[in-house]
Design an enzyme around this catalytic site. Sequence first.
Site, mmCIF file in Angstrom:
data_model
loop_
_atom_site.group_PDB
_atom_site.id
_atom_site.type_symbol
_atom_site.label_atom_id
_atom_site.label_comp_id
_atom_site.label_asym_id
_atom_site.label_seq_id
_atom_site.Cartn_x
_atom_site.Cartn_y
_atom_site.Cartn_z
ATOM 1 N N GLY A 180 30.500 6.418 0.640
ATOM 2 C CA GLY A 180 29.087 6.753 0.711
ATOM 3 C C GLY A 180 28.341 6.242 -0.505
ATOM 4 C CG ASP A 195 28.672 1.412 12.322
ATOM 5 O OD1 ASP A 195 29.914 1.529 12.249
ATOM 6 O OD2 ASP A 195 27.957 2.115 13.055
#
Length: 307
Positions: free
Chosen positions: A222, A252
Amino acid sequence: MGKVAILGSYVVDLASLVDRLPIPGETLLGSRFMIGPGGKGSNQAIAAGRLGSEVFMIGRVGNDFFGQMAIDNFRREGINIDHVAIDPISETGTAQILVGQDSENMIVVVPGANSKVEIEHVNNARAVIQGTDIFLTQFELGMKTVEYGIETAFNLKKLVIVNPAPAQPLTREIFPLVSIMTPNETELQSLTNMPVDEIEQVEKAAKALRNLGVDQVVVTLGRKGALLVNESTVQHSVGLSVNAVDTTGAGDAFNGGLVTALAEGKHIKEAIVFANKVAALSVQRHGTAPSMPLRSEVESLDHISNK
């Protein structure tokens, strides 16, 4: 221009923006509704295509309005759809998404036609896979088909990249066929049954994944960036500091950036830096596929180092 074959899902995203995510049994009023292309395979295909890769999509949609939306969108994005089949019975896959003001999200995916992508489908696309530089897949299709796709690409001596999302069990014999696996922390924990609360634990779990036979592991963290673990290296590439508004498609975007850079011949460490920039740009916009950046936008960040 690198060539990438992607065996993966298409779903239509039905996204609602809310002040906060609901608790079970609660009804909330949303502030905005969006509909658009999604699914991990499709998102990664669009990300790679916008970054300059020649992308060949292998998947299935329904013979309905959402399926036509998929076909039209792939064509607009310049993605090869010779092996995107139209199912006469099953509906196009859908994803119902809630996004809170803190950019966190909840997602429910109904696979629909994605569950009808069979081994025969992979066999029909064998020549396409043979002609590409990289094979990329995820876990939103039936696992027998995914594993067969991995075996096929491995036997064709392709660089095989697996994004194990959503987390599902993988046959033990498949791990050694994977060149690079790109789990996030939750998926890494599921694959190894090990804690991943601290970066040291993430490293240990990634090494356990390598012990199962995976050549290289790239753990997406993240906003904290990504961790590379291979035979000779453990390297943490920190993420860019940005104002995130929607993290839904970040993984993605990262995978699309990674395969693009690798297909162009970049070293894995350079490819991760590039992929971090792609992900950082994507989270500053709402939506999944619509948030994928153009190559020119990524190159505008070249003065920023996130090694």
